[in-house]
Structures are given as structure tokens and as C-alpha cells.
Design a protein around this motif. Sequence first.
Motif, short mmCIF file in Angstrom:
data_model
loop_
_atom_site.label_atom_id
_atom_site.label_comp_id
_atom_site.label_asym_id
_atom_site.label_seq_id
_atom_site.Cartn_x
_atom_site.Cartn_y
_atom_site.Cartn_z
N UNK A 32 -13.72 33.30 3.34
CA UNK A 32 -14.39 32.79 2.13
C UNK A 32 -15.89 33.03 2.27
N UNK A 33 -16.56 33.12 1.14
CA UNK A 33 -18.02 33.18 1.13
C UNK A 33 -18.55 31.97 0.38
N UNK A 34 -19.73 31.54 0.73
CA UNK A 34 -20.43 30.47 0.01
C UNK A 34 -21.80 31.02 -0.39
N UNK A 35 -22.21 30.80 -1.64
CA UNK A 35 -23.44 31.37 -2.15
C UNK A 35 -24.31 30.34 -2.84
N UNK A 36 -25.59 30.41 -2.59
CA UNK A 36 -26.58 29.69 -3.39
C UNK A 36 -27.24 30.73 -4.29
N UNK A 37 -26.80 30.78 -5.55
CA UNK A 37 -27.33 31.75 -6.50
C UNK A 37 -28.56 31.13 -7.17
N UNK A 38 -29.71 31.43 -6.62
CA UNK A 38 -30.93 30.78 -7.09
C UNK A 38 -31.29 31.18 -8.52
N UNK A 39 -30.96 32.41 -8.91
CA UNK A 39 -31.25 32.84 -10.28
C UNK A 39 -30.43 32.04 -11.29
N UNK A 40 -29.17 31.73 -10.94
CA UNK A 40 -28.34 30.91 -11.81
C UNK A 40 -28.95 29.52 -11.97
N UNK A 41 -29.31 28.91 -10.87
CA UNK A 41 -29.82 27.54 -10.93
C UNK A 41 -31.19 27.46 -11.59
N UNK A 42 -31.97 28.52 -11.46
CA UNK A 42 -33.26 28.55 -12.15
C UNK A 42 -33.07 28.64 -13.66
#
Length: 371
Positions: free
Chosen positions: A71-81
Amino acid sequence: MQVKIHPVESKKDIKTFVKLPWKIYKQDDQWVPPLIADRMTFLNAKKNPYFRHSKVQLFLALMDGEPVGRISAQENRNHNEKYNDTMGFWGFFECINDQQVADALFDAAMEWLKRQKLTSARGPANFSINEEFGLLVNGFDTPPSIMMTHNPPYYQALLENYGFTKAHDLFAYELYDEAGIPDVVIQKAEQALERGEYTFRNLELKNLEQEIRNLHHVLTEAWQENWSSVPMTESELLHLAKEMKPVIDDDLFLIAEKDGQAVGFSVFIPDMNEAIRRANGRLFPFGLIKILWYKNKIRSGRVPLLGVLKDHRHKGIDSVFYFETYKRGKAKGYRRAEASWILEDNVAMNKALQKIGARIYKTYRMYDYKF
């Protein structure tokens, strides 16, 4: 048997991560093995522009030292911004049919996301909405089209037993050449062309980089209101275009312009999965030869993108795209097209596709999880 979760840290770990699906899908005739070299490049932080704005952690699940899940885990900063959110993402999920293994993988991904101070998780996303997105929940009897996912039916139970809940369904439509194009669509296309308000042209493949830069604002604005959409950075779009250049047919990449400015575009790409599956993940020594041989026998394609800027909709541009793509594609020998994916609540696009005779043949599901 105890499950051990191992964070991916080395190049050897990444190779194990990439090769795991061959164990999961060895009895699945519909699975299309990805090219190992492409996957290694995609997961390389130095080569994939996604890593310039976001953070990723990969995990392997081991039993008796053997890999049984990932599995991968991602913090998509562009999404949250964009959404002023604290949403985490996960993807690249593969697992044997064992709830204990799945739970251990999900636990690892969720704990990592919590440590990034995120409060919920959405997936599967490999890595974002602009790449492979969604869990197949209906339509297991046919192989996936290029850049679409495939998974065993039991994954749905593994996710839902853990506590994931449906966020959105995504549809894949298919259309065969014998269905033709309805007269009303042809009429709208002809009227749009006769009015002369818009001009239509092919992509200039020799000037691909500049063309993509000119289309970036359309891609950003035309999809900005779609659920969970996050615009590609220019670097991501250029990277994707460069990778797709060998399969782009400029005659089937249509651009609508007004006063010399792009206001919409439509892309039809050959379903290279028909050829890639013959290589079993490797280009050498014989994989590339097989791909090149079968490339000329491809009779299906996919429309991954068709968009028009908001102020220019309902003026027949989409009808021109539908009609010209159908006419040109059929002349080149294509007999089937997939349009994917379409949000379940995108009423306009669902109606438009149904109007030209397309039918839903696969459903993908996105899941959310609150910590």
C-alpha cells in the motif's frame, strides 16, 4: 501467522513492491501486467514531479518473510491547499485474500497519515486523481483500458470490512463503431462548424511541449468544479505528455480555439494495454518486439479527457469532438472506444454519452475513512 509491515526504503524494496502483483493476479486472465521499468520510474521521487509538492510512504506486508500485500500513503498538499482540507490519500493497494493482512496494511497507512496531521483518508489513488483512481467494483470480466485500474472482486470486502465507506462512483463507458453517431449530434456538430465561431485543429505533435503549455489552463479550469479535482502542475502535465508521446495520434487529439486561444480539447489514445499485456512487464529481450508487433493490431481506444471551458459550453464544441473522433477513429480501423472515467453525478456528461449510444460497462469506487 503474524503479519509484519515493512516500510519501503531501498531500491530493492521498491522492486519487490512493483513485482508483487504478479503473485496476486497469476490466475486472473483480465489483468494487464504493467511495465516494470515504467513503475520504477513512477515511484522514483527524483523523476516523478508529483513528489515536488507531495509526500509519499510505501509499505509492504510480509508473512514468513514473503510479500503478501502492499500500500502507499500520500499527503497530497495541492489537494489540501485547494480545498482547505486535511485529507490524506492511499493507493497501490494489492493484497492476498486475507483480512488480517489488509487490516495491517490499512493500519500502517492510516497511522502514517495521522502522523502528517491529516484527519481522513481517501482512496485508492495511484497517486492522485490525475493518474489511476478508484477500486473496480463492477466489470471484472474484461481487461482494463490504458491508465485504468483492475483488481480482484474480494478487495471490496477487504475495504468495507475495515470501515471504508463509499465516497463516489466513477463510470467507464464503452461504444462500438456499429452504433454510429446519432443524427442530432451530427447536426449540432455541423451547425457549430458552419457558424465559424470556433476553429478546430489537430495537436501539433512536433511542438508537443508548447501545445501542452497552451492547453494547461483548459485542463485546470474545465475540470475545477469536479469532485476532488486537483489540477496538474505544468511539470506533471509535461511529464505525462512526454511519456504518452509515443502513443498519441495527433489526428485524434482535437483542439477547439476562439480568436487563437484554446477553449477545449479532446484526446483519444489507442488502448496500448492490448499490446503491453503481451510483454508481461518486461521490454527486454522480447517484450518491446511484442509491443511493437501488436501495436498495429490495436482496435480499441480510450478518451481520457474531453473538456470545454465553462463559458463556451452548449455551443456544439463537444458534438464536433464526438463526431470527428468517431469518424476519424473508424477510418483508422478502431472499432471500440472507452470514455472514462465519468463521475456518477456528472449529469451532463452521463447524458451526453448515453445520447451517442455509449453504455456503462465498468464501475469504479472511491472510499473515504475518518480517523
